[in-house]
Motif scaffolding. Structure first.
Motif, PDB file in Angstrom:
ATOM      1  N   ASP A  61      44.757  37.866  30.858  1.00 22.78           N
ATOM      2  CA  ASP A  61      43.671  38.784  30.528  1.00 22.78           C
ATOM      3  C   ASP A  61      42.342  38.075  30.810  1.00 22.78           C
ATOM      4  N   LYS A  62      41.645  38.490  31.869  1.00 28.11           N
ATOM      5  CA  LYS A  62      40.434  37.786  32.272  1.00 28.11           C
ATOM      6  C   LYS A  62      39.346  37.846  31.216  1.00 28.11           C
ATOM      7  N   HIS A  63      39.272  38.920  30.449  1.00 28.92           N
ATOM      8  CA  HIS A  63      38.262  39.003  29.390  1.00 28.92           C
ATOM      9  C   HIS A  63      38.615  38.053  28.247  1.00 28.92           C
ATOM     10  N   ALA A  64      39.913  37.974  27.915  1.00 31.89           N
ATOM     11  CA  ALA A  64      40.337  37.027  26.881  1.00 31.89           C
ATOM     12  C   ALA A  64      40.091  35.589  27.324  1.00 31.89           C
ATOM     13  N   THR A  65      40.262  35.317  28.618  1.00 35.28           N
ATOM     14  CA  THR A  65      39.967  33.980  29.152  1.00 35.28           C
ATOM     15  C   THR A  65      38.511  33.623  28.902  1.00 35.28           C
ATOM     16  N   ARG A  66      37.608  34.565  29.155  1.00 34.54           N
ATOM     17  CA  ARG A  66      36.182  34.308  28.920  1.00 34.54           C
ATOM     18  C   ARG A  66      35.921  33.993  27.448  1.00 34.54           C
ATOM     19  N   ARG A  67      36.586  34.688  26.566  1.00 31.17           N
ATOM     20  CA  ARG A  67      36.403  34.432  25.138  1.00 31.17           C
ATOM     21  C   ARG A  67      36.881  33.029  24.770  1.00 31.17           C
ATOM     22  N   CYS A  68      38.038  32.629  25.277  1.00 30.47           N
ATOM     23  CA  CYS A  68      38.563  31.286  25.000  1.00 30.47           C
ATOM     24  C   CYS A  68      37.634  30.203  25.542  1.00 30.47           C
ATOM     25  N   MET A  69      37.082  30.430  26.718  1.00 35.73           N
ATOM     26  CA  MET A  69      36.148  29.473  27.313  1.00 35.73           C
ATOM     27  C   MET A  69      34.905  29.323  26.439  1.00 35.73           C
ATOM     28  N   SER A  70      34.373  30.460  25.996  1.00 32.73           N
ATOM     29  CA  SER A  70      33.171  30.435  25.168  1.00 32.73           C
ATOM     30  C   SER A  70      33.435  29.713  23.849  1.00 32.73           C
ATOM     31  N   GLU A  71      34.586  30.005  23.231  1.00 34.63           N
ATOM     32  CA  GLU A  71      34.928  29.381  21.956  1.00 34.63           C
ATOM     33  C   GLU A  71      35.112  27.872  22.097  1.00 34.63           C
ATOM     34  N   ALA A  72      35.501  27.427  23.292  1.00 37.04           N
ATOM     35  CA  ALA A  72      35.685  25.988  23.545  1.00 37.04           C
ATOM     36  C   ALA A  72      34.392  25.307  23.963  1.00 37.04           C
ATOM     37  N   ILE A 101      32.742  43.731  39.312  1.00 33.91           N
ATOM     38  CA  ILE A 101      33.680  44.426  38.429  1.00 33.91           C
ATOM     39  C   ILE A 101      35.088  44.079  38.896  1.00 33.91           C
ATOM     40  N   LYS A 102      35.988  43.968  37.933  1.00 33.59           N
ATOM     41  CA  LYS A 102      37.355  43.553  38.254  1.00 33.59           C
ATOM     42  C   LYS A 102      38.301  44.036  37.162  1.00 33.59           C
ATOM     43  N   PRO A 103      39.575  44.239  37.488  1.00 36.07           N
ATOM     44  CA  PRO A 103      40.573  44.516  36.452  1.00 36.07           C
ATOM     45  C   PRO A 103      40.782  43.265  35.600  1.00 36.07           C
ATOM     46  N   ILE A 104      41.030  43.451  34.307  1.00 32.41           N
ATOM     47  CA  ILE A 104      41.288  42.277  33.470  1.00 32.41           C
ATOM     48  C   ILE A 104      42.669  41.702  33.748  1.00 32.41           C
ATOM     49  N   HIS A 105      43.574  42.530  34.301  1.00 38.59           N
ATOM     50  CA  HIS A 105      44.860  42.036  34.795  1.00 38.59           C
ATOM     51  C   HIS A 105      44.948  42.409  36.265  1.00 38.59           C
ATOM     52  N   GLY A 106      45.512  41.533  37.060  1.00 37.15           N
ATOM     53  CA  GLY A 106      45.648  41.876  38.468  1.00 37.15           C
ATOM     54  C   GLY A 106      46.094  40.690  39.274  1.00 37.15           C
ATOM     55  N   ALA A 107      46.013  40.857  40.599  1.00 35.24           N
ATOM     56  CA  ALA A 107      46.393  39.786  41.520  1.00 35.24           C
ATOM     57  C   ALA A 107      45.869  40.129  42.898  1.00 35.24           C
ATOM     58  N   ALA A 108      45.656  39.077  43.700  1.00 33.56           N
ATOM     59  CA  ALA A 108      45.268  39.218  45.110  1.00 33.56           C
ATOM     60  C   ALA A 108      43.960  39.962  45.300  1.00 33.56           C
ATOM     61  N   SER A 109      43.037  39.839  44.367  1.00 33.55           N
ATOM     62  CA  SER A 109      41.691  40.399  44.476  1.00 33.55           C
ATOM     63  C   SER A 109      41.669  41.921  44.515  1.00 33.55           C
ATOM     64  N   LEU A 110      42.785  42.584  44.181  1.00 35.25           N
ATOM     65  CA  LEU A 110      42.792  44.042  44.156  1.00 35.25           C
ATOM     66  C   LEU A 110      41.838  44.544  43.080  1.00 35.25           C
ATOM     67  N   GLY A 111      40.934  45.453  43.451  1.00 31.76           N
ATOM     68  CA  GLY A 111      40.006  46.042  42.505  1.00 31.76           C
ATOM     69  C   GLY A 111      38.813  45.184  42.165  1.00 31.76           C
ATOM     70  N   VAL A 112      38.628  44.035  42.842  1.00 34.72           N
ATOM     71  CA  VAL A 112      37.491  43.156  42.583  1.00 34.72           C
ATOM     72  C   VAL A 112      36.379  43.489  43.575  1.00 34.72           C
ATOM     73  N   VAL A 113      35.214  43.909  43.071  1.00 30.46           N
ATOM     74  CA  VAL A 113      34.140  44.392  43.936  1.00 30.46           C
ATOM     75  C   VAL A 113      32.796  43.866  43.438  1.00 30.46           C
ATOM     76  N   ARG A 114      31.964  43.407  44.367  1.00 32.68           N
ATOM     77  CA  ARG A 114      30.595  43.009  44.038  1.00 32.68           C
ATOM     78  C   ARG A 114      29.711  44.249  43.987  1.00 32.68           C
ATOM     79  N   VAL A 115      28.800  44.282  42.998  1.00 32.82           N
ATOM     80  CA  VAL A 115      27.815  45.369  42.892  1.00 32.82           C
ATOM     81  C   VAL A 115      26.437  44.740  42.719  1.00 32.82           C
ATOM     82  N   ASP A 116      25.454  45.294  43.413  1.00 40.18           N
ATOM     83  CA  ASP A 116      24.104  44.713  43.409  1.00 40.18           C
ATOM     84  C   ASP A 116      23.078  45.538  42.646  1.00 40.18           C
ATOM     85  N   ASP A 117      23.447  46.742  42.200  1.00 42.59           N
ATOM     86  CA  ASP A 117      22.549  47.561  41.396  1.00 42.59           C
ATOM     87  C   ASP A 117      23.370  48.597  40.640  1.00 42.59           C
TER      88      ASP A 117
END
Length: 385
Positions: A61-72, A101-117
């Motif tokens: 879970d990429k969002h949970a990963t961010r939380r663990c990183m912050s807590e550490a 934006i990206k899925p919190i679960h996934g693989a191979a960069s599916l659904g990962v997109v850069r947005v500039d505005d």
């Protein structure tokens, strides 16, 4: 009950049969990203060596990963979990631009997109939600279904938004044994095809300054520990940004594609062997070459125009060239391919080359071969129905 609902019980029954037929098991292991939660729960049930399901779930879970990183106390990009479309304004306000934006679960960069505005965010959110509806898990692999495939996708996930990270991307491959890192190596990833972040190539050993490599290794090891892991092989994706090293994600298994070959050929470390030892409860102490054994570069060739790939046999002559380890098609003749202007690009083939003394020479050589392949690639216009 679906196959997914019953897979744990079916796997447990299969294990019990193996134990009856052959004796006690020493371990359970998989190299599939999607199978890691199942493996963790099986080893907990059976009392076998491995990591906790909580650690695996936090990595998946990429969002949970961010939380663990912050807590550490580790550097963490601004991020926002998007559970509903009406949260896009709040996400935009918190994260800012450029963003991803990206899925919190996934693989191979599916659904990962850069947005500039914000307008790009609204368009990308709608598109990613639609595209993820056509994603399915098949034989443990996450794959995008073609628009004319029958049936629906079976993969669902929540999206998150986080700040865009600048700088070069790397893979940090790490082996943990008894709570400590016993091996780590940095591989440089080449610029991805944005806005989709499709991979293009990599080289090993890294040509980044040694000080930056040390910082990336330290972040990779600290990230694995922050998630609660103490053993296993990990594929940690990072960037060295204008503000220093930053984590993209931790994959709690060996990396796919060329990762095993690159670590084995350059540093003499077989990540499959180390994972099997650890899964059986045997401490890992891999013998690491004191200097690179060779220098590698690999290219995942993306289609530069959309259409139908008429033939793949034209690749054969490149496969037998000097210092080419392989040139392999990734799609079959007659397959539809897509360029970045039309959507998520298609990987057409993969190339790996070596040079005895110079990483840059290997990089130059594989780029020459890729350019020649692109000129010759027989992509024909799709026929209108």
């Amino acid at each position: 009950m679906t196959d997914a609902d019953s897979v744990f019980d079916r796997a447990l029954a299969a294990i019990e049969k193996v134990k009856k037929d052959f004796g006690e098991l020493d371990g359970v292991v998989s190299f599939s990203e999607m199978a890691q939660p199942l493996v963790a729960r099986l080893i907990e049930k059976l009392g076998l060596p491995g990591n906790s399901s909580a650690a695996v779930d936090s990595a998946r879970d990429k969002h949970a990963t961010r939380r663990c990183m912050s807590e550490a106390g580790l550097p963490t990009p601004r991020n926002f979990l998007i559970t509903r479309e009406d949260e896009l304004d709040a996400a935009s306000q918190l994260v800012g631009y450029p963003a991803v934006i990206k899925p919190i679960h996934g693989a191979a960069s599916l659904g990962v997109v850069r947005v500039d505005d914000h307008e790009a965010l609204l368009r990308a959110y709608a598109r990613v939600r639609r595209e993820m509806g056509s994603v399915r898990v098949h034989s443990g692999i996450v794959e995008q279904m073609a628009s004319d495939d029958e049936g629906e996708g079976n993969f669902t996930t929540t999206l998150m938004m986080e700040e865009y990270l600048d700088g070069p991307e790397v893979d940090v491959d790490v082996v943990f044994s008894e709570g400590q890192a016993v091996y780590g190596a940095v591989t440089d990833n080449w610029p991805t095809l944005e806005p989709y972040f499709n991979e293009t190539g990599s080289n090993s050993p890294s040509i980044l300054p040694s000080a930056q490599q040390r910082e990336l290794l330290e972040l990779g090891v600290a990230s694995v520990k922050a998630l609660g892991f103490d053993m296993g092989v990990f594929h940690v994706e990072c960037k060295y940004t204008s503000r220093g090293p930053r984590l993209i994600e931790v994959n709690c298994r060996m990396g796919g594609g060329p990762v095993r070959n690159m670590n084995l050929l350059v540093w003499g470390v077989d990540l499959v062997e180390e994972q099997l030892l650890l899964a059986a409860g045997i401490p890992s102490r891999p013998p690491v070459a004191p200097a690179p054994l060779t220098h590698l570069a690999e290219f995942s060739v993306n289609a530069q125009r959309s259409g139908v790939l008429a033939d793949v046999s034209f690749l054969d002559k490149y496969d037998v060239m000097k210092d080419v380890l392989y040139v392999r098609p990734l799609v079959e003749a007659g397959a539809k391919v897509t360029c970045v202007e039309d959507g998520m690009p298609t990987w057409v083939c993969e190339i790996m080359v070596q040079h005895p003394t110079s990483t840059q020479a290997a990089i130059d050589y594989v780029n020459q071969i890729e350019a020649a392949i692109q000129k010759e690639m027989p992509i024909e216009a799709r026929k209108a129905k």
